[in-house]
Design a protein around this motif. Sequence first.
Motif, mmCIF file in Angstrom:
data_model
loop_
_atom_site.group_PDB
_atom_site.id
_atom_site.type_symbol
_atom_site.label_atom_id
_atom_site.label_comp_id
_atom_site.label_asym_id
_atom_site.label_seq_id
_atom_site.Cartn_x
_atom_site.Cartn_y
_atom_site.Cartn_z
ATOM 1 N N ASN A 159 28.077 9.594 15.029
ATOM 2 C CA ASN A 159 29.166 9.979 14.124
ATOM 3 C C ASN A 159 28.915 9.470 12.712
ATOM 4 O O ASN A 159 29.153 10.178 11.744
ATOM 5 C CB ASN A 159 30.507 9.454 14.630
ATOM 6 N N ARG A 160 28.450 8.233 12.616
ATOM 7 C CA ARG A 160 28.164 7.651 11.302
ATOM 8 C C ARG A 160 27.071 8.434 10.596
ATOM 9 O O ARG A 160 27.192 8.771 9.410
ATOM 10 C CB ARG A 160 27.754 6.184 11.455
ATOM 11 N N ARG B 67 28.505 11.824 9.481
ATOM 12 C CA ARG B 67 29.363 11.667 8.296
ATOM 13 C C ARG B 67 28.533 11.409 7.052
ATOM 14 O O ARG B 67 28.798 11.955 5.993
ATOM 15 C CB ARG B 67 30.357 10.521 8.508
ATOM 16 N N ASN C 145 26.879 14.643 6.016
ATOM 17 C CA ASN C 145 27.867 15.562 5.443
ATOM 18 C C ASN C 145 28.303 15.103 4.057
ATOM 19 O O ASN C 145 28.453 15.910 3.152
ATOM 20 C CB ASN C 145 29.087 15.693 6.358
ATOM 21 N N THR C 146 28.511 13.807 3.891
ATOM 22 C CA THR C 146 28.926 13.268 2.600
ATOM 23 C C THR C 146 27.826 13.464 1.572
ATOM 24 O O THR C 146 28.079 13.891 0.449
ATOM 25 C CB THR C 146 29.263 11.767 2.722
#
Length: 91
Positions: free
Chosen positions: A69-70, A73, A76-77
Motif C-alpha cells: 500500500n505504501r 501510494r 500514485n503521489t
Amino acid sequence: MAVELEIACWKRGPSAECLMWCDAPCEKVEDRLIDIAVEIVLAGERQLRKGRQFFYEEDLRRFEARENNRKTRRNNTTSHEFSENGFDGSA
C-alpha cells in the motif's frame, strides 16, 4: 484405571489432541505419572508453537500488505505531482 485427556487444539490445526493412558497388566497408570506429565507439557508446547507460527505469518502478511500500500501510494503521489507540474511524459 484409565486416564484420558483431550487437549483443545489451536484453531488452525486438527480439532483436538487426545492422550490416553491405561493400566497394563504389569504396570499401573500411577507408575507412569512422569511420562504423562511430559506428554502434557509437550502437547502444550506444540500448541504454543502453532499459535506463535500463526501470529508470525499473520504479522508478515499485514506487513507486506502495508508495504505494498505504501509503495502504491508513493507511486500514485509521484505520478500525480509530475502531471501537476507539467511533466506528464508527453513531449
